[in-house]
Write an enzyme that holds these catalytic residues in place. Structure first.
Site, PDB file in Angstrom:
ATOM      1  N   SER A 147      31.046  41.266  39.594  1.00  0.00           N
ATOM      2  CA  SER A 147      32.075  40.976  38.619  1.00  0.00           C
ATOM      3  C   SER A 147      31.378  39.946  37.696  1.00  0.00           C
ATOM      4  O   SER A 147      30.705  38.988  38.123  1.00  0.00           O
ATOM      5  CB  SER A 147      33.121  40.058  39.467  1.00  0.00           C
ATOM      6  N   LYS A 172      32.355  45.095  37.114  1.00  0.00           N
ATOM      7  CA  LYS A 172      33.590  44.721  36.581  1.00  0.00           C
ATOM      8  C   LYS A 172      33.582  43.570  35.492  1.00  0.00           C
ATOM      9  O   LYS A 172      32.821  42.550  35.598  1.00  0.00           O
ATOM     10  CB  LYS A 172      34.576  44.105  37.636  1.00  0.00           C
ATOM     11  N   LEU A 173      34.202  43.785  34.421  1.00  0.00           N
ATOM     12  CA  LEU A 173      34.102  42.909  33.232  1.00  0.00           C
ATOM     13  C   LEU A 173      35.290  42.018  32.951  1.00  0.00           C
ATOM     14  O   LEU A 173      36.341  42.679  33.130  1.00  0.00           O
ATOM     15  CB  LEU A 173      33.740  43.767  31.706  1.00  0.00           C
ATOM     16  N   LYS A 174      34.988  40.690  32.834  1.00  0.00           N
ATOM     17  CA  LYS A 174      36.087  39.881  32.659  1.00  0.00           C
ATOM     18  C   LYS A 174      36.525  39.989  31.045  1.00  0.00           C
ATOM     19  O   LYS A 174      35.713  39.966  30.169  1.00  0.00           O
ATOM     20  CB  LYS A 174      35.735  38.345  32.895  1.00  0.00           C
ATOM     21  N   ASP A 199      39.106  42.918  34.026  1.00  0.00           N
ATOM     22  CA  ASP A 199      39.793  41.865  34.811  1.00  0.00           C
ATOM     23  C   ASP A 199      40.361  40.788  33.708  1.00  0.00           C
ATOM     24  O   ASP A 199      39.266  40.144  33.233  1.00  0.00           O
ATOM     25  CB  ASP A 199      38.986  41.169  36.067  1.00  0.00           C
ATOM     26  N   GLU A 224      42.456  45.235  36.067  1.00  0.00           N
ATOM     27  CA  GLU A 224      42.816  44.214  36.897  1.00  0.00           C
ATOM     28  C   GLU A 224      43.872  43.243  36.288  1.00  0.00           C
ATOM     29  O   GLU A 224      43.212  42.313  35.406  1.00  0.00           O
ATOM     30  CB  GLU A 224      41.742  43.507  37.672  1.00  0.00           C
ATOM     31  N   ASP A 249      46.059  41.497  41.454  1.00  0.00           N
ATOM     32  CA  ASP A 249      45.314  40.555  42.113  1.00  0.00           C
ATOM     33  C   ASP A 249      46.226  39.383  42.274  1.00  0.00           C
ATOM     34  O   ASP A 249      47.095  39.332  43.412  1.00  0.00           O
ATOM     35  CB  ASP A 249      43.823  40.231  41.095  1.00  0.00           C
ATOM     36  N   LYS A 273      42.601  39.542  48.727  1.00  0.00           N
ATOM     37  CA  LYS A 273      41.621  38.239  48.947  1.00  0.00           C
ATOM     38  C   LYS A 273      42.381  37.742  50.015  1.00  0.00           C
ATOM     39  O   LYS A 273      43.578  37.447  50.166  1.00  0.00           O
ATOM     40  CB  LYS A 273      41.680  37.432  47.624  1.00  0.00           C
ATOM     41  N   GLY A 301      36.668  38.662  45.392  1.00  0.00           N
ATOM     42  CA  GLY A 301      36.020  37.484  45.693  1.00  0.00           C
ATOM     43  C   GLY A 301      36.169  36.256  45.029  1.00  0.00           C
ATOM     44  O   GLY A 301      37.122  36.260  43.848  1.00  0.00           O
ATOM     45  N   LEU A 303      33.993  33.569  44.528  1.00  0.00           N
ATOM     46  CA  LEU A 303      32.563  32.904  44.288  1.00  0.00           C
ATOM     47  C   LEU A 303      32.275  32.135  45.541  1.00  0.00           C
ATOM     48  O   LEU A 303      31.730  30.983  45.401  1.00  0.00           O
ATOM     49  CB  LEU A 303      32.437  31.924  43.044  1.00  0.00           C
TER      50      LEU A 303
HETATM   51  O1  OSB Z   1      40.022  37.350  39.409  1.00  0.00           O
HETATM   52  O2  OSB Z   1      38.760  37.984  41.047  1.00  0.00           O
HETATM   53  C1  OSB Z   1      38.997  37.112  40.301  1.00  0.00           C
HETATM   54  C2  OSB Z   1      36.235  34.383  40.557  1.00  0.00           C
HETATM   55  C3  OSB Z   1      37.121  33.592  40.742  1.00  0.00           C
HETATM   56  C4  OSB Z   1      38.609  33.400  40.470  1.00  0.00           C
HETATM   57  C5  OSB Z   1      39.163  34.754  40.376  1.00  0.00           C
HETATM   58  C6  OSB Z   1      38.378  35.724  40.450  1.00  0.00           C
HETATM   59  C7  OSB Z   1      37.036  35.876  40.233  1.00  0.00           C
HETATM   60  C8  OSB Z   1      36.003  36.790  40.236  1.00  0.00           C
HETATM   61  C9  OSB Z   1      34.639  36.635  41.100  1.00  0.00           C
HETATM   62  O3  OSB Z   1      36.157  37.942  39.589  1.00  0.00           O
HETATM   63  C10 OSB Z   1      34.461  37.470  42.135  1.00  0.00           C
HETATM   64  C11 OSB Z   1      33.181  37.092  42.771  1.00  0.00           C
HETATM   65  O4  OSB Z   1      33.420  36.164  43.632  1.00  0.00           O
HETATM   66  O5  OSB Z   1      32.029  37.676  42.559  1.00  0.00           O
HETATM   67 MG    MG Z   2      40.876  39.274  39.658  1.00  0.00          MG
END
Ligand code: OSB
Ligand code: MG
Length: 377
Positions: A147, A172-174, A199, A224, A249, A273, A301, A303
């Site tokens: 991510s 995965k790109l935010k 996402d 997402e 999510d 999650k 995840g 983090l």
């Molecule tokens: O939306 O998946 C999410 C991290 C913090 C809060 C929300 C998200 C995320 C990630 C990171 O996308 C995923 C990772 O732990 O590498």
């Molecule tokens: Mg997410």
């Protein structure tokens, strides 16, 4: 001990005591999503003790309610005032018996998960089995993706290339309004065949429908959580008008919500999650229900440190985890982790830690240096 007493004849597991800490780990690089930036990772760590055994879990609650509505201070209050007094000094036959005590309480999914996950680890250790086996999973490694937080387009293209070259099975790109179509176009151009997803962490509304439809051109695995954290209906409407599969999510906290979301076609992929949904039993209900609908799931995840990461890896061994999870290498986030065992992916596969329970152990000396609060129950 090599024999496992058969089910029904085992003595219930007594939770003799619990210790709760707040841990703070610096992040190697800040992680930005549509509505917030994390510079470090602060989380509650819970150890449940039974005789010589310890069950360990970390909470996915954040200091501020920016991902979902739970917070660290609310979680600590709920643990002290409500939940820990109900489990410490008490005995439970299995995780289902423990969950029955947690379930009646409203909300606080992440806090309930913290206790339930630590108990699963304890229970698996009492049976001398790896967590994956008591959950019903199989295999020695799971597929992983990465991510990538929000950054400049050129920087993101470079990171996407690097991680694809390392073998990660999905990037995965935010995204957020003003930082989406152009970004995805650039990454798709650099990686024509890679599995890509985006996402939005709730950054859009249905007013953006025509704009989001442009993402259909890039063959994304899924989009997402584009819309509100507490919405299902608008996601169903969006899915009727775009080709990219919607993946929920934030919107899914319970198996009931997952059922409704699948019935109305608001989610064609589910991010599970374990912390977000209150624990493994609810994760498995969502997993099984999704399997019945033909909907693939994957493990998200937050983090996590090595403790939460190990939990996520075990969960990902269940059969309907058919898409790569966000359980990438710990060294992407932290220079030093609180566990002794490295959790590093190779060629897009993350090995499942060996040994009973979660299969990782705390580096106690280091843990002391990153603990800001510690309480015994
Ligand atoms: O939306 O998946 C999410 C991290 C913090 C809060 C929300 C998200 C995320 C990630 C990171 O996308 C995923 C990772 O732990 O590498
Ligand atoms: Mg997410």
């Amino acid at each position: 001990m090599t024999t496992t007493p058969s089910a029904g004849t085992r003595a219930p597991l007594r939770i003799d005591s619990a210790s709760l800490r707040l841990v703070n780990l610096p992040l190697i690089t800040p992680f930005t999503v549509s509505n917030s930036t994390a510079y470090d990772k602060t989380f509650p760590l819970l150890v449940l003790r039974s005789g010589d055994l310890e069950g360990i879990a970390e909470g996915v609650v954040d200091p501020h309610p920016d991902y979902l509505d739970e917070t660290i201070s609310g979680s600590l209050g709920c643990l002290r005032d409500t939940l820990l007094p109900l489990v410490v000094g008490k005995s439970f036959e299995n995780p289902t018996a423990l969950e029955a005590v947690l379930r009646p309480w409203r909300g606080h999914y992440m806090t309930k998960a913290l206790i339930e996950m630590a108990f699963w680890d304890l229970w698996a250790k009492s049976l001398d089995l790896p967590l994956k086996s008591v959950l019903g999973g199989t295999g020695d490694a799971v597929d992983v993706g990465v991510s990538l937080g929000i950054d400049g387009i050129a920087e993101t293209v470079e990171k996407a290339r690097d991680h694809d070259a390392l073998g990660y099975k999905r990037v995965k790109l935010k995204i957020m309004p003003g930082h989406d179509v152009e970004l995805v176009a650039a990454v798709r151009k650099a990686l024509p065949r890679a599995k890509l997803s985006v996402d939005a962490n709730t950054a859009y509304t249905l007013a953006d429908l025509r704009h989001l439809k442009k993402l259909d051109a890039f063959g994304l695995e899924y989009i997402e959580q584009p819309l509100a954290y507490d919405d299902l209906n608008d996601h169903a409407f969006l899915q009727r008008h775009i080709e990219t599969p919607v993946c929920l999510d934030e919107s899914i906290r319970t198996a009931e919500q997952a059922r409704k979301a699948m019935e109305m076609d608001a989610t064609r992929v589910v991010n599970i999650k374990v912390g977000r949904v209150g624990g493994y039993l609810e994760s498995r209900r969502i997993h099984d229900l999704a399997a019945a609908w033909g909907v693939p799931v994957w493990c998200g995840g937050m983090l996590e440190s090595g403790i939460g990461r190990a939990h996520n890896i075990h969960l990902s061994t269940l059969p309907n985890f058919r898409k790569p999870g966000d359980t990438s290498s710990s060294s992407r986030y932290f220079t030093k982790d609180i566990v002794n065992e490295p959790l590093e992916a190779r060629d897009g596969r993350m090995p499942v830690p060996h040994g009973p329970g979660i299969g990782v152990t705390l580096d106690h000396a280091f843990l002391e240096t990153v603990t800001s609060m510690s309480e015994e129950f």
